[in-house]
Design a protein around this motif. Structure first.
Motif, PDB file in Angstrom:
ATOM      1  N   LEU A 174      -6.453  -2.136  -4.303  1.00  0.00           N
ATOM      2  CA  LEU A 174      -6.655  -2.497  -2.895  1.00  0.00           C
ATOM      3  C   LEU A 174      -6.159  -1.396  -1.963  1.00  0.00           C
ATOM      4  O   LEU A 174      -6.796  -1.075  -0.967  1.00  0.00           O
ATOM      5  N   VAL A 175      -5.014  -0.822  -2.301  1.00  0.00           N
ATOM      6  CA  VAL A 175      -4.459   0.262  -1.475  1.00  0.00           C
ATOM      7  C   VAL A 175      -5.385   1.472  -1.520  1.00  0.00           C
ATOM      8  O   VAL A 175      -5.685   2.085  -0.497  1.00  0.00           O
ATOM      9  N   ALA A 176      -5.843   1.838  -2.703  1.00  0.00           N
ATOM     10  CA  ALA A 176      -6.703   3.026  -2.851  1.00  0.00           C
ATOM     11  C   ALA A 176      -8.012   2.870  -2.080  1.00  0.00           C
ATOM     12  O   ALA A 176      -8.511   3.824  -1.478  1.00  0.00           O
ATOM     13  N   LYS A 177      -8.588   1.640  -2.063  1.00  0.00           N
ATOM     14  CA  LYS A 177      -9.879   1.410  -1.417  1.00  0.00           C
ATOM     15  C   LYS A 177      -9.776   1.161   0.080  1.00  0.00           C
ATOM     16  O   LYS A 177     -10.774   1.211   0.778  1.00  0.00           O
ATOM     17  N   SER A 178      -8.598   0.889   0.572  1.00  0.00           N
ATOM     18  CA  SER A 178      -8.445   0.461   1.957  1.00  0.00           C
ATOM     19  C   SER A 178      -8.751   1.569   2.951  1.00  0.00           C
ATOM     20  O   SER A 178      -8.298   2.695   2.818  1.00  0.00           O
ATOM     21  N   ASP A 179      -9.565   1.205   3.958  1.00  0.00           N
ATOM     22  CA  ASP A 179      -9.837   2.128   5.055  1.00  0.00           C
ATOM     23  C   ASP A 179      -8.793   1.967   6.167  1.00  0.00           C
ATOM     24  O   ASP A 179      -8.725   2.778   7.078  1.00  0.00           O
ATOM     25  N   ASN A 180      -8.016   0.894   6.084  1.00  0.00           N
ATOM     26  CA  ASN A 180      -7.033   0.598   7.134  1.00  0.00           C
ATOM     27  C   ASN A 180      -5.710   1.331   6.937  1.00  0.00           C
ATOM     28  O   ASN A 180      -4.858   1.301   7.815  1.00  0.00           O
ATOM     29  N   LEU A 181      -5.532   1.952   5.775  1.00  0.00           N
ATOM     30  CA  LEU A 181      -4.294   2.684   5.512  1.00  0.00           C
ATOM     31  C   LEU A 181      -4.550   4.180   5.639  1.00  0.00           C
ATOM     32  O   LEU A 181      -5.532   4.704   5.126  1.00  0.00           O
ATOM     33  N   SER A 182      -3.633   4.850   6.290  1.00  0.00           N
ATOM     34  CA  SER A 182      -3.756   6.308   6.414  1.00  0.00           C
ATOM     35  C   SER A 182      -3.374   6.938   5.076  1.00  0.00           C
ATOM     36  O   SER A 182      -2.771   6.298   4.206  1.00  0.00           O
ATOM     37  N   ALA A 183      -3.726   8.208   4.935  1.00  0.00           N
ATOM     38  CA  ALA A 183      -3.380   8.942   3.714  1.00  0.00           C
ATOM     39  C   ALA A 183      -1.866   8.984   3.550  1.00  0.00           C
ATOM     40  O   ALA A 183      -1.336   8.882   2.435  1.00  0.00           O
ATOM     41  N   GLN A 184      -1.143   9.071   4.654  1.00  0.00           N
ATOM     42  CA  GLN A 184       0.317   9.114   4.607  1.00  0.00           C
ATOM     43  C   GLN A 184       0.867   7.774   4.071  1.00  0.00           C
ATOM     44  O   GLN A 184       1.783   7.760   3.250  1.00  0.00           O
ATOM     45  N   SER A 185       0.308   6.642   4.509  1.00  0.00           N
ATOM     46  CA  SER A 185       0.760   5.331   4.038  1.00  0.00           C
ATOM     47  C   SER A 185       0.459   5.152   2.556  1.00  0.00           C
ATOM     48  O   SER A 185       1.270   4.584   1.812  1.00  0.00           O
ATOM     49  N   LYS A 186      -0.721   5.637   2.129  1.00  0.00           N
ATOM     50  CA  LYS A 186      -1.074   5.537   0.704  1.00  0.00           C
ATOM     51  C   LYS A 186      -0.122   6.370  -0.144  1.00  0.00           C
ATOM     52  O   LYS A 186       0.297   5.952  -1.219  1.00  0.00           O
ATOM     53  N   MET A 187       0.250   7.553   0.352  1.00  0.00           N
ATOM     54  CA  MET A 187       1.183   8.408  -0.367  1.00  0.00           C
ATOM     55  C   MET A 187       2.569   7.741  -0.432  1.00  0.00           C
ATOM     56  O   MET A 187       3.229   7.769  -1.458  1.00  0.00           O
ATOM     57  N   PHE A 188       2.976   7.118   0.677  1.00  0.00           N
ATOM     58  CA  PHE A 188       4.258   6.418   0.713  1.00  0.00           C
ATOM     59  C   PHE A 188       4.275   5.299  -0.332  1.00  0.00           C
ATOM     60  O   PHE A 188       5.243   5.124  -1.060  1.00  0.00           O
ATOM     61  N   TYR A 189       3.179   4.537  -0.427  1.00  0.00           N
ATOM     62  CA  TYR A 189       3.085   3.449  -1.399  1.00  0.00           C
ATOM     63  C   TYR A 189       3.219   3.984  -2.827  1.00  0.00           C
ATOM     64  O   TYR A 189       3.980   3.452  -3.639  1.00  0.00           O
ATOM     65  N   LYS A 190       2.497   5.076  -3.138  1.00  0.00           N
ATOM     66  CA  LYS A 190       2.556   5.652  -4.496  1.00  0.00           C
ATOM     67  C   LYS A 190       3.954   6.162  -4.826  1.00  0.00           C
ATOM     68  O   LYS A 190       4.465   5.951  -5.919  1.00  0.00           O
ATOM     69  N   THR A 191       4.588   6.821  -3.861  1.00  0.00           N
ATOM     70  CA  THR A 191       5.937   7.354  -4.077  1.00  0.00           C
ATOM     71  C   THR A 191       6.938   6.223  -4.277  1.00  0.00           C
ATOM     72  O   THR A 191       7.780   6.273  -5.186  1.00  0.00           O
ATOM     73  N   ALA A 192       6.832   5.186  -3.456  1.00  0.00           N
ATOM     74  CA  ALA A 192       7.750   4.043  -3.561  1.00  0.00           C
ATOM     75  C   ALA A 192       7.561   3.343  -4.884  1.00  0.00           C
ATOM     76  O   ALA A 192       8.539   2.949  -5.549  1.00  0.00           O
ATOM     77  N   LYS A 193       6.316   3.216  -5.327  1.00  0.00           N
ATOM     78  CA  LYS A 193       6.056   2.538  -6.596  1.00  0.00           C
ATOM     79  C   LYS A 193       6.618   3.352  -7.761  1.00  0.00           C
ATOM     80  O   LYS A 193       7.210   2.813  -8.682  1.00  0.00           O
ATOM     81  N   LYS A 194       6.437   4.663  -7.706  1.00  0.00           N
ATOM     82  CA  LYS A 194       6.936   5.527  -8.770  1.00  0.00           C
ATOM     83  C   LYS A 194       8.479   5.477  -8.812  1.00  0.00           C
ATOM     84  O   LYS A 194       9.081   5.392  -9.869  1.00  0.00           O
ATOM     85  N   THR A 195       9.102   5.493  -7.619  1.00  0.00           N
ATOM     86  CA  THR A 195      10.579   5.443  -7.547  1.00  0.00           C
ATOM     87  C   THR A 195      11.086   4.115  -8.101  1.00  0.00           C
ATOM     88  O   THR A 195      12.070   4.079  -8.846  1.00  0.00           O
ATOM     89  N   ASN A 196      10.414   3.041  -7.751  1.00  0.00           N
ATOM     90  CA  ASN A 196      10.853   1.708  -8.203  1.00  0.00           C
ATOM     91  C   ASN A 196      10.600   1.508  -9.690  1.00  0.00           C
ATOM     92  O   ASN A 196      11.340   0.791 -10.359  1.00  0.00           O
ATOM     93  N   SER A 197       9.547   2.137 -10.238  1.00  0.00           N
ATOM     94  CA  SER A 197       9.236   1.927 -11.643  1.00  0.00           C
ATOM     95  C   SER A 197      10.282   2.539 -12.568  1.00  0.00           C
ATOM     96  O   SER A 197      10.477   2.077 -13.678  1.00  0.00           O
ATOM     97  N   CYS A 198      10.995   3.552 -12.092  1.00  0.00           N
ATOM     98  CA  CYS A 198      12.020   4.163 -12.952  1.00  0.00           C
ATOM     99  C   CYS A 198      13.211   3.238 -13.129  1.00  0.00           C
ATOM    100  O   CYS A 198      13.994   3.400 -14.057  1.00  0.00           O
ATOM    101  N   CYS A 199      13.344   2.258 -12.249  1.00  0.00           N
ATOM    102  CA  CYS A 199      14.495   1.344 -12.320  1.00  0.00           C
ATOM    103  C   CYS A 199      14.212   0.122 -13.187  1.00  0.00           C
ATOM    104  O   CYS A 199      15.099  -0.664 -13.483  1.00  0.00           O
ATOM    105  N   ASN A 200      12.958  -0.107 -13.528  1.00  0.00           N
ATOM    106  CA  ASN A 200      12.587  -1.290 -14.341  1.00  0.00           C
ATOM    107  C   ASN A 200      12.678  -0.958 -15.817  1.00  0.00           C
ATOM    108  O   ASN A 200      12.334   0.129 -16.246  1.00  0.00           O
ATOM    109  N   PHE A 201      13.159  -1.911 -16.588  1.00  0.00           N
ATOM    110  CA  PHE A 201      13.263  -1.692 -18.036  1.00  0.00           C
ATOM    111  C   PHE A 201      12.138  -2.357 -18.759  1.00  0.00           C
ATOM    112  O   PHE A 201      11.693  -3.401 -18.432  1.00  0.00           O
TER     113      PHE A 201
END
Length: 201
Positions: A174-201
């Protein structure tokens, strides 16, 4: 199930608190959940317990006492006027103590309670009304009602997110296809997801 069984207004002696006798001025009971032949014994035991708890509670003190699956909420004012509310373990203590304060304020404003006895308060019906009204703490107490509404909203929002995931849609898509999110917001989402995934076991 949230349930109130009894409320009692009890006068406690202030001059001789240890040797003096407490006097039950007024009590109200809701014993419909007990068998017909048990009700008299249950009422007697609740009255005895309420008086005993007030006798052993200090002046200007609040407490909640657990007895099996029941809670006895007690408030004894500094002037010796006390009240006990018997509920099940699920009843919110904050609401119970709010009710006790209201009842004691009402009794002391309408009745000369220091000289009263059970006979002089036989026409005092407000206690029966209050016991019935407070059976549902959400209806009787505004703060509890607001909390319940917030909890419902939380559950609805949670169910909406689950429903989206159940249809096979992924938030990443949904994030990748969205026209309502700027490229900066999409990058923020990917970075936040990657950062959070390192904390999950």
């Amino acid at each position: 199930m949230v349930k109130l069984f009894a409320i009692s207004v009890i006068r406690r002696p202030t001059e001789d608190p240890v040797g003096g006798r407490c006097v039950t001025l007024k009590a109200s009971f809701d014993l419909a959940s007990f068998g017909f032949f048990q009700r008299a014994s249950v009422q007697e035991f609740l009255s005895f317990s309420s008086t005993t708890i007030v006798e052993r509670t200090g002046l200007a003190t609040r407490q909640s006492v657990k007895e099996q699956e029941y809670l006895c909420h007690v408030y004894v004012r500094g002037d010796g006027l006390g009240a006990v509310l018997v509920s099940d373990a699920d009843y919110p203590p904050r609401v119970a103590h709010t009710l006790l304060t209201k009842v004691l304020d009402d009794v002391s404003s309408k009745v000369e309670w220091k000289m009263a006895n059970a006979e002089s308060l036989k026409n005092y019906k407000e206690i029966d009304i209050v016991l019935a009204r407070y059976q549902d703490p959400k209806q009787a107490d505004a703060l509890t009602k607001i909390q319940a509404e917030l909890d419902e909203t939380k559950i609805i929002m949670h169910n909406t997110i689950e429903a989206v995931l159940e249809r096979g849609e992924k938030l990443d898509d949904l994030v990748a296809k969205s026209d309502n999110l700027s490229a900066q917001s999409k990058m923020f989402y990917k970075t936040a997801k990657k950062t959070n995934s390192c904390c999950n076991f």
